[in-house]
Design a protein around this motif. Sequence first.
Motif, PDB file in Angstrom:
ATOM      1  N   ILE A 149       8.564   1.695  -0.332  1.00  0.00           N
ATOM      2  CA  ILE A 149       7.558   0.871   0.342  1.00  0.00           C
ATOM      3  C   ILE A 149       6.675   0.260  -0.744  1.00  0.00           C
ATOM      4  N   ILE A 150       6.620  -1.050  -0.794  1.00  0.00           N
ATOM      5  CA  ILE A 150       5.879  -1.743  -1.845  1.00  0.00           C
ATOM      6  C   ILE A 150       4.691  -2.476  -1.244  1.00  0.00           C
ATOM      7  N   ASP A 151       3.509  -2.145  -1.727  1.00  0.00           N
ATOM      8  CA  ASP A 151       2.275  -2.802  -1.305  1.00  0.00           C
ATOM      9  C   ASP A 151       2.098  -4.060  -2.151  1.00  0.00           C
ATOM     10  N   PHE A 152       2.209  -5.222  -1.515  1.00  0.00           N
ATOM     11  CA  PHE A 152       2.187  -6.501  -2.223  1.00  0.00           C
ATOM     12  C   PHE A 152       0.792  -7.127  -2.263  1.00  0.00           C
ATOM     13  N   SER A 153      -0.186  -6.445  -1.686  1.00  0.00           N
ATOM     14  CA  SER A 153      -1.509  -7.049  -1.515  1.00  0.00           C
ATOM     15  C   SER A 153      -2.153  -7.448  -2.832  1.00  0.00           C
ATOM     16  N   ALA A 154      -1.995  -6.641  -3.873  1.00  0.00           N
ATOM     17  CA  ALA A 154      -2.640  -6.955  -5.147  1.00  0.00           C
ATOM     18  C   ALA A 154      -2.091  -8.235  -5.755  1.00  0.00           C
ATOM     19  N   PHE A 155      -0.807  -8.500  -5.530  1.00  0.00           N
ATOM     20  CA  PHE A 155      -0.229  -9.727  -6.092  1.00  0.00           C
ATOM     21  C   PHE A 155      -0.761 -10.965  -5.386  1.00  0.00           C
ATOM     22  N   LEU A 156      -1.140 -10.822  -4.125  1.00  0.00           N
ATOM     23  CA  LEU A 156      -1.664 -11.951  -3.354  1.00  0.00           C
ATOM     24  C   LEU A 156      -3.164 -12.130  -3.541  1.00  0.00           C
ATOM     25  N   ASP A 157      -3.817 -11.174  -4.175  1.00  0.00           N
ATOM     26  CA  ASP A 157      -5.269 -11.189  -4.366  1.00  0.00           C
ATOM     27  C   ASP A 157      -5.603 -11.947  -5.649  1.00  0.00           C
ATOM     28  N   SER A 158      -6.307 -13.042  -5.516  1.00  0.00           N
ATOM     29  CA  SER A 158      -6.637 -13.875  -6.680  1.00  0.00           C
ATOM     30  C   SER A 158      -7.539 -13.163  -7.676  1.00  0.00           C
ATOM     31  N   THR A 159      -8.198 -12.085  -7.257  1.00  0.00           N
ATOM     32  CA  THR A 159      -9.086 -11.355  -8.161  1.00  0.00           C
ATOM     33  C   THR A 159      -8.368 -10.242  -8.921  1.00  0.00           C
ATOM     34  N   SER A 160      -7.099 -10.006  -8.605  1.00  0.00           N
ATOM     35  CA  SER A 160      -6.351  -8.957  -9.299  1.00  0.00           C
ATOM     36  C   SER A 160      -6.099  -9.341 -10.755  1.00  0.00           C
ATOM     37  N   SER A 161      -6.132  -8.356 -11.618  1.00  0.00           N
ATOM     38  CA  SER A 161      -5.868  -8.593 -13.032  1.00  0.00           C
ATOM     39  C   SER A 161      -4.379  -8.840 -13.261  1.00  0.00           C
ATOM     40  N   ASP A 162      -4.047  -9.432 -14.394  1.00  0.00           N
ATOM     41  CA  ASP A 162      -2.648  -9.662 -14.747  1.00  0.00           C
ATOM     42  C   ASP A 162      -1.886  -8.341 -14.828  1.00  0.00           C
ATOM     43  N   HIS A 163      -2.563  -7.315 -15.303  1.00  0.00           N
ATOM     44  CA  HIS A 163      -1.919  -6.007 -15.429  1.00  0.00           C
ATOM     45  C   HIS A 163      -1.523  -5.446 -14.062  1.00  0.00           C
ATOM     46  N   VAL A 164      -2.442  -5.560 -13.106  1.00  0.00           N
ATOM     47  CA  VAL A 164      -2.163  -5.053 -11.764  1.00  0.00           C
ATOM     48  C   VAL A 164      -1.023  -5.839 -11.120  1.00  0.00           C
ATOM     49  N   LYS A 165      -1.031  -7.156 -11.278  1.00  0.00           N
ATOM     50  CA  LYS A 165       0.040  -7.970 -10.716  1.00  0.00           C
ATOM     51  C   LYS A 165       1.387  -7.627 -11.347  1.00  0.00           C
TER      52      LYS A 165
END
Length: 310
Positions: free
Chosen positions: A5-21
């Motif tokens: 199960i993959i939580d994709f929310s951080a990739f869609l969040d413009s405030t997420s860091s490059d590391h998190v994405k």
Amino acid sequence: MHIPIIDFSAFLDSTSSDHVKLEVAKNLDQACREVGFFYLSGHGIDPSLFSDMLSNAKQFFTTASTEEKDRIKVRPSGEGTGDDSRGYRVVERADAGYEAVDFLREIETDGPPYTRGLGRNQWPQTPESLRSTAEEYTTHLETLGVAIMKAFALALDVPEETFASRVDQSFWQLRLAAYPGVPEGLDQTKSGLYQHSDFGILTFLLTDDHKGSLKVLAPNGEDWLSADPVPGALICNIGDMLSVWTDGIYKSTQHKVLHTSQDMRISIPFFFDPNWNARIEPVLGNAEKKSKGEGVNYKDVFTGAIKYPY
């Protein structure tokens, strides 16, 4: 085999860091290398839209008249408004069976008559809300599909546009499918959809809450595992064309439907495929393969895969 199960929310969040994405992208990458299937949560789609899609589909299959279904049935290309692809059909095979109605991206083209795949969608009138709901759902999944392709590019360390430029006008296909209930006492091994892999890039699957119907082939090539629905998540799998694109690093997984319940099962796959005129060539692997220009034209694959009559 475990389907992650993959939580994709951080990739869609413009405030997420490059590391998190990158971490999210790596999770997707691992799932595609090892399993070929994953559950996607954090997709940003309101669960009520899932419920509306399922209820509209079920209402169509259970209440639309035979005359209405016949009016929008798939017809051969070159005859009237037919294009071999769009509309209602009943699929009957020796080992499977279901009814479905298909909608595809519309492309500006001369016609009618239409060539294969390039017709116009035939929308049911029952229920009245089906078209608007399906169009809203499609818009969300088009956006989501592009975002996932960008995540793949990040994980594979290739330019984002390598993928994104070939899916920005995705020739998507939305299918509403109904697998009939199997009456008690009948052979329950012949209800559903035969073993196959999807020919495109990425499939988003929404189903009702039936368990045990979708079977995924394990890496040992012998065991079949159930990919049961997870509330609020989409079931996703990669297709043969993404395997071509990644030079076989991502492998499409064989799967089938074996529906044994006495109740109807509603299944709504959304096939996120390349642009109609896109050419898909390996972006990874050795330089010799890439220099030979190995690859496929999407429209050739699509028109070769569609068979009429069913």
